[in-house]
Write a protein that holds these residues in place. Structure first.
Motif, short mmCIF file in Angstrom:
data_model
loop_
_atom_site.label_atom_id
_atom_site.label_comp_id
_atom_site.label_asym_id
_atom_site.label_seq_id
_atom_site.Cartn_x
_atom_site.Cartn_y
_atom_site.Cartn_z
N ASP A 75 0.82 -1.21 0.00
CA ASP A 75 0.00 0.00 0.00
C ASP A 75 0.85 1.26 0.00
N GLY A 76 2.17 1.07 -0.04
CA GLY A 76 3.06 2.22 -0.15
C GLY A 76 3.49 2.83 1.18
N PHE A 77 3.26 2.07 2.29
CA PHE A 77 3.70 2.58 3.60
C PHE A 77 5.09 2.06 3.91
N GLU A 78 5.86 2.88 4.64
CA GLU A 78 7.16 2.41 5.13
C GLU A 78 6.90 1.13 5.93
N GLU A 79 7.75 0.10 5.75
CA GLU A 79 7.38 -1.24 6.23
C GLU A 79 7.15 -1.35 7.75
N HIS A 80 8.05 -0.75 8.57
CA HIS A 80 7.84 -0.85 10.02
C HIS A 80 6.51 -0.21 10.41
N PHE A 81 6.28 0.99 9.87
CA PHE A 81 5.07 1.71 10.23
C PHE A 81 3.83 1.00 9.67
N GLY A 82 3.93 0.57 8.42
CA GLY A 82 2.79 -0.05 7.74
C GLY A 82 2.41 -1.39 8.33
N LEU A 83 3.40 -2.22 8.60
CA LEU A 83 3.11 -3.59 9.10
C LEU A 83 2.92 -3.60 10.62
N ASN A 84 3.95 -3.11 11.36
CA ASN A 84 3.90 -3.21 12.82
C ASN A 84 2.74 -2.39 13.39
N TYR A 85 2.54 -1.20 12.83
CA TYR A 85 1.52 -0.32 13.42
C TYR A 85 0.21 -0.29 12.62
N LEU A 86 0.26 0.18 11.38
CA LEU A 86 -1.01 0.37 10.64
C LEU A 86 -1.75 -0.95 10.41
N TYR A 240 1.61 9.49 27.15
CA TYR A 240 0.43 9.94 27.90
C TYR A 240 -0.13 11.26 27.37
N ASP A 241 0.45 11.75 26.29
CA ASP A 241 0.00 13.01 25.67
C ASP A 241 -1.29 12.73 24.89
N GLU A 242 -2.43 13.13 25.48
CA GLU A 242 -3.73 12.77 24.89
C GLU A 242 -3.96 13.43 23.53
N GLU A 243 -3.42 14.63 23.36
CA GLU A 243 -3.57 15.32 22.08
C GLU A 243 -2.81 14.53 20.98
N LEU A 244 -1.63 14.05 21.33
CA LEU A 244 -0.84 13.27 20.38
C LEU A 244 -1.55 11.95 20.06
N GLN A 245 -2.12 11.32 21.09
CA GLN A 245 -2.87 10.06 20.86
C GLN A 245 -4.00 10.30 19.86
N ARG A 246 -4.72 11.42 20.07
CA ARG A 246 -5.88 11.74 19.20
C ARG A 246 -5.43 12.02 17.77
N ARG A 247 -4.35 12.80 17.66
CA ARG A 247 -3.89 13.19 16.30
C ARG A 247 -3.38 11.97 15.53
N LEU A 248 -2.69 11.08 16.24
CA LEU A 248 -2.20 9.86 15.56
C LEU A 248 -3.38 9.01 15.12
N TRP A 249 -4.39 8.91 15.98
CA TRP A 249 -5.57 8.09 15.65
C TRP A 249 -6.25 8.63 14.38
N THR A 250 -6.46 9.94 14.37
CA THR A 250 -7.14 10.57 13.23
C THR A 250 -6.34 10.37 11.94
N GLU A 251 -5.03 10.58 12.05
CA GLU A 251 -4.15 10.40 10.88
C GLU A 251 -4.18 8.95 10.40
N SER A 252 -4.19 8.00 11.35
CA SER A 252 -4.17 6.58 11.01
C SER A 252 -5.47 6.18 10.30
N CYS A 253 -6.61 6.74 10.78
CA CYS A 253 -7.90 6.44 10.13
C CYS A 253 -7.85 6.87 8.66
N LYS A 254 -7.28 8.07 8.42
CA LYS A 254 -7.18 8.56 7.03
C LYS A 254 -6.31 7.60 6.21
#
Ligand SMILES: NC(=O)c1ccc[n+]([C@@H]2O[C@H](COP(=O)([O-])OP(=O)(O)OC[C@H]3O[C@@H](n4cnc5c(N)ncnc54)[C@H](O)[C@@H]3O)[C@@H](O)[C@H]2O)c1
Length: 266
Positions: A75-86, A240-254
């Motif tokens: 899908d064109g994601f960097e492999e660590h980020f794409g597989l381990n996380y996304l 524990y940075d809730e704003e960062l948690q939220r922003r990562l979640w939103t970005e990941s959904c996209k």
């Protein structure tokens, strides 16, 4: 338990099934193909799993690669980020309704995600999650493991806000003698080969905290924890940075193309 082993190697998966059947004399274990580096494969796996009409009480997000050379998933994601996380982010979200249906007040369904102590040195580059500006395999692995911790905490926040009977915890297995190290520099391989018997956990020992999180009565109803050696431990301050948690979640959904439920939660 009816165990489904999901993986991208049919032969390894079937071998694991054979061993478990032999040791436990149960037929309730099977392999289903799922390549976490492919969004299409993850969606196909979920379809196949749904067709079985089984409840889902425990989901273990364990797969991972470490220090692979710079390359992309299909899908064109960097492999660590794409597989381990996304990959795990999408898989968990697609299975969430089944987990919610399977959990009860006295027996919550459980999501266990395997991170690593490497997350303590990780940096989340929200503007460059694919490490396009500068690539380091160490940095990319650490970022993917940091993202998994942030993901777990945000997931638990959403589950609590919805009153779901599902908990999410994240596990650090410790330093374990496995195939994960196959891409490390040969000198490190040599040192590992000489010292592993003394300094590394065996695969069985490495799995113990994951199993504890998956089945221990002590963890019933407990979520949003970082577990190491079967104990709750503090993760990196930034997680524990809730704003960062939220922003990562939103970005990941996209990135994976799912709707962002977190927008409806205060
Ligand atoms: N070994 C350690 O010291 C250590 C330390 C900290 C964290 N971890 C984490 O533990 C987890 C398990 O790793 P391990 O040490 O058992 O390594 P391993 O290499 O033995 O196992 C990794 C597993 O991931 C699976 N996998 C790899 N790519 C996949 C894909 N595209 N689709 C589906 N499955 C795939 C492999 O089949 C394998 O079963 C990983 O998330 C790793 O980051 C390991």
């Amino acid at each position: 338990m009816h165990v489904i082993i999901a993986g991208n190697s049919e032969s390894e998966g079937q071998e694991a099934v054979r061993k478990i059947k032999e040791e436990t004399l149960t037929g309730k274990v099977e392999f289903l193909y799922c390549d976490l580096a492919s969004m299409k494969s993850i969606r196909q796996f979920v379809q196949q799993f749904r067709a079985k009409n089984c409840p889902l009480h425990v989901l273990v997000n364990n797969a991972g690669v470490m220090l692979v050379p710079e390359r992309k998933t299909e899908d064109g994601f960097e492999e660590h980020f794409g597989l381990n996380y996304l990959g795990h982010f999408l898989l968990t979200n697609l299975l969430l309704d089944m987990l919610k249906q399977s959990g009860t007040h006295s027996h919550n369904a459980r999501i266990i995600t395997v991170s690593s102590a490497t997350h303590y040195v990780g940096k989340l580059h929200l503007g460059d999650l694919q490490s396009r500006c500068s690539y380091s395999s160490h940095g990319a692995y650490a970022q993917s493991k940091l993202a998994l911790v942030l993901f777990t905490y945000q997931l638990q926040h959403l589950l609590t806000a919805n009153g779901s009977h599902v908990t999410a915890n994240v596990v650090d297995p410790g330093v374990v003698n496995t195939e994960l190290y196959k891409h490390v520099f040969w000198v490190v391989k040599m040192v590992k080969w000489m010292t592993a018997w003394l300094l590394f956990k065996t695969a069985e020992e490495g799995a113990s905290t994951t199993i504890y999180a998956a089945v221990s009565p002590e963890v019933e109803g407990v979520g949003g924890c970082y577990l190491y050696n079967e104990e709750r431990t503090k993760s990196a301050e930034v997680t524990y940075d809730e704003e960062l948690q939220r922003r990562l979640w939103t970005e990941s959904c996209k990135m994976v193309g799912i709707s962002d439920e977190s927008r409806r939660v205060p």
